[in-house]
Design a protein around this motif. Structure first.
Motif, PDB file in Angstrom:
ATOM      1  N   GLN A  74      19.658  14.786 -11.705  1.00 55.11           N
ATOM      2  CA  GLN A  74      18.290  15.226 -11.457  1.00 55.11           C
ATOM      3  C   GLN A  74      17.310  14.162 -11.944  1.00 55.11           C
ATOM      4  O   GLN A  74      17.467  13.616 -13.044  1.00 55.11           O
ATOM      5  N   VAL A  75      16.311  13.854 -11.127  1.00 58.30           N
ATOM      6  CA  VAL A  75      15.377  12.772 -11.436  1.00 58.30           C
ATOM      7  C   VAL A  75      13.944  13.307 -11.455  1.00 58.30           C
ATOM      8  O   VAL A  75      13.485  13.915 -10.488  1.00 58.30           O
ATOM      9  N   VAL A  76      13.263  13.054 -12.565  1.00 53.62           N
ATOM     10  CA  VAL A  76      11.873  13.487 -12.675  1.00 53.62           C
ATOM     11  C   VAL A  76      10.975  12.272 -12.435  1.00 53.62           C
ATOM     12  O   VAL A  76      11.233  11.185 -12.949  1.00 53.62           O
ATOM     13  N   PRO A  77       9.920  12.428 -11.632  1.00 48.37           N
ATOM     14  CA  PRO A  77       9.060  11.274 -11.331  1.00 48.37           C
ATOM     15  C   PRO A  77       8.097  10.921 -12.452  1.00 48.37           C
ATOM     16  O   PRO A  77       7.578  11.791 -13.150  1.00 48.37           O
ATOM     17  N   MET A  78       7.871   9.630 -12.596  1.00 54.92           N
ATOM     18  CA  MET A  78       6.795   9.125 -13.432  1.00 54.92           C
ATOM     19  C   MET A  78       5.572   8.975 -12.520  1.00 54.92           C
ATOM     20  O   MET A  78       5.605   9.451 -11.384  1.00 54.92           O
ATOM     21  N   HIS A  79       4.517   8.318 -12.972  1.00 54.87           N
ATOM     22  CA  HIS A  79       3.267   8.310 -12.205  1.00 54.87           C
ATOM     23  C   HIS A  79       2.737   6.911 -11.938  1.00 54.87           C
ATOM     24  O   HIS A  79       2.865   6.014 -12.767  1.00 54.87           O
ATOM     25  N   ILE A  80       2.094   6.763 -10.787  1.00 56.21           N
ATOM     26  CA  ILE A  80       1.397   5.534 -10.413  1.00 56.21           C
ATOM     27  C   ILE A  80      -0.054   5.895 -10.122  1.00 56.21           C
ATOM     28  O   ILE A  80      -0.328   6.803  -9.328  1.00 56.21           O
ATOM     29  N   ILE A  81      -0.971   5.202 -10.785  1.00 57.06           N
ATOM     30  CA  ILE A  81      -2.402   5.464 -10.595  1.00 57.06           C
ATOM     31  C   ILE A  81      -2.977   4.324  -9.765  1.00 57.06           C
ATOM     32  O   ILE A  81      -2.948   3.162 -10.162  1.00 57.06           O
ATOM     33  N   MET A  82      -3.510   4.684  -8.599  1.00 58.54           N
ATOM     34  CA  MET A  82      -4.004   3.673  -7.673  1.00 58.54           C
ATOM     35  C   MET A  82      -5.285   4.168  -7.014  1.00 58.54           C
ATOM     36  O   MET A  82      -5.307   5.264  -6.458  1.00 58.54           O
ATOM     37  N   ASP A  83      -6.331   3.387  -7.150  1.00 57.00           N
ATOM     38  CA  ASP A  83      -7.619   3.733  -6.545  1.00 57.00           C
ATOM     39  C   ASP A  83      -8.103   5.108  -6.997  1.00 57.00           C
ATOM     40  O   ASP A  83      -8.659   5.878  -6.205  1.00 57.00           O
ATOM     41  N   GLY A  84      -7.884   5.393  -8.278  1.00 58.93           N
ATOM     42  CA  GLY A  84      -8.341   6.644  -8.851  1.00 58.93           C
ATOM     43  C   GLY A  84      -7.504   7.858  -8.509  1.00 58.93           C
ATOM     44  O   GLY A  84      -7.836   8.975  -8.901  1.00 58.93           O
ATOM     45  N   LYS A  85      -6.403   7.666  -7.803  1.00 56.00           N
ATOM     46  CA  LYS A  85      -5.528   8.770  -7.428  1.00 56.00           C
ATOM     47  C   LYS A  85      -4.197   8.666  -8.164  1.00 56.00           C
ATOM     48  O   LYS A  85      -3.691   7.573  -8.411  1.00 56.00           O
ATOM     49  N   ASP A  86      -3.649   9.825  -8.489  1.00 57.32           N
ATOM     50  CA  ASP A  86      -2.378   9.907  -9.207  1.00 57.32           C
ATOM     51  C   ASP A  86      -1.266  10.216  -8.203  1.00 57.32           C
ATOM     52  O   ASP A  86      -1.284  11.255  -7.545  1.00 57.32           O
ATOM     53  N   TYR A  87      -0.306   9.299  -8.104  1.00 56.83           N
ATOM     54  CA  TYR A  87       0.824   9.494  -7.196  1.00 56.83           C
ATOM     55  C   TYR A  87       2.112   9.643  -7.997  1.00 56.83           C
ATOM     56  O   TYR A  87       2.330   8.909  -8.968  1.00 56.83           O
ATOM     57  N   LEU A  88       2.950  10.582  -7.586  1.00 52.80           N
ATOM     58  CA  LEU A  88       4.264  10.682  -8.193  1.00 52.80           C
ATOM     59  C   LEU A  88       5.105   9.510  -7.716  1.00 52.80           C
ATOM     60  O   LEU A  88       5.115   9.189  -6.519  1.00 52.80           O
ATOM     61  N   ASP A  89       5.793   8.867  -8.650  1.00 53.52           N
ATOM     62  CA  ASP A  89       6.660   7.747  -8.288  1.00 53.52           C
ATOM     63  C   ASP A  89       7.688   8.225  -7.269  1.00 53.52           C
ATOM     64  O   ASP A  89       8.379   9.216  -7.479  1.00 53.52           O
TER      65      ASP A  89
END
Length: 283
Positions: free
Chosen positions: A25-40
């Motif tokens: 099981q894999v839990v996503p970390m986060h990428i912040i781009m242009d003020g938006k939070d995306y799940l890796d």
């Protein structure tokens, strides 16, 4: 006999087919781009590089938070009732993710947490060691499995050359990054995990094809890597000729199985396009 379920973060860059094969099981970390939070994993890595090309700004990353871990562990328990969980986490020396997992697990029963002190292929090598051991010994006691996994944590060796020092610099995760400033356009640093910290250890000059060969030679000289399995890591943009060259080098050095791992969003945000790395377990 209760089932043991393994888990890790997206920063392990664990190939999807292997995660499915072993029910990891894999839990996503986060990428912040242009003020938006995306799940890796929720956006193509190419979008990260396109964003940089457009804005000359490099996205940032954040750890999986406590609430997300609580939800993640609860979802595993719901999917696999009565299971025992073993979470093998991204190095605590470069992210708060593992500490957040510890907090989230405080009120959860039958869960073990292991700080892998590693990232990307180095972390994947440990997770896959655990998965393969569990496959060979399905009746293994969880405490014994944890003991075995903890014993290979210091044996997992990762070294890589980032594709872009601008990305590496912006990421701010290399402890001695200041020592590289001044030669950003001329050198290709080797980054290794030392006691869980990302450190620049060597410097190579010239084209990527030559630098990867030197990296691999130094890696095998320094570490007595088990020839059963080797992991090569790449970020999008690495030339196919370099991959072919490294496959041949691995073959010449007696490696029986080589698996290429593509760096996901989390790692690519720190390494940039065209990076190369190698990971394996010492004998």
């Amino acid at each position: 006999m209760r089932r043991i379920i393994l888990s890790t973060e997206s920063g392990a860059d664990l190939p999807e087919d292997l995660a499915q094969t072993y029910d990891i099981q894999v839990v996503p970390m986060h990428i912040i781009m242009d003020g938006k939070d995306y799940l890796d994993g929720s956006l193509p890595v190419e979008d990260i590089y396109d964003y940089y090309d457009r804005t000359k700004s490099i996205p940032t990353t954040t750890a999986t938070n406590v609430y997300e871990y609580q939800e993640f562990f609860a979802s595993i328990r719901e999917k696999f009732p009565d299971c025992i969980m073993i979470h093998i986490g991204y190095t605590s020396k470069a992210s708060s993710s593992f500490q957040n997992a510890l907090i989230a697990a405080e009120e959860i029963e039958d869960i073990f947490l292991i700080d892998a002190l590693n990232v990307t292929g180095g972390l994947a090598a440990i997770v896959l060691y655990a998965a393969q051991l569990l496959e060979k010994e399905p009746g293994i006691e969880p405490e014994h499995l944890v003991e075995k996994v903890e014993s290979v944590v210091p044996k997992s060796r990762l070294a890589f050359i980032p594709g872009s020092l601008e990305f590496l610099k912006a990421g701010g995760r290399v402890s001695n990054m200041a020592s590289l400033i001044g030669g950003l356009l001329k050198i290709k640093p080797c980054i290794e995990l030392k006691d869980g910290k990302l450190m620049s250890t060597k410097r190579y000059r010239g084209k990527m094809s030559g630098a990867t060969e030197k990296l691999f030679h130094d890696y095998l000289t320094e570490f007595n890597i088990d020839r059963e399995q080797l992991y090569f890591i790449y970020s999008i943009g690495l030339e196919e000729s370099v991959k072919e060259q490294m496959n041949e080098a691995a073959k010449k050095n007696g490696f029986q199985h080589v698996r290429w791992i593509q760096a996901g969003g989390m790692i690519s945000t720190h390494s940039g396009p065209g990076g190369f790395g190698v990971a394996g377990l010492e004998r």
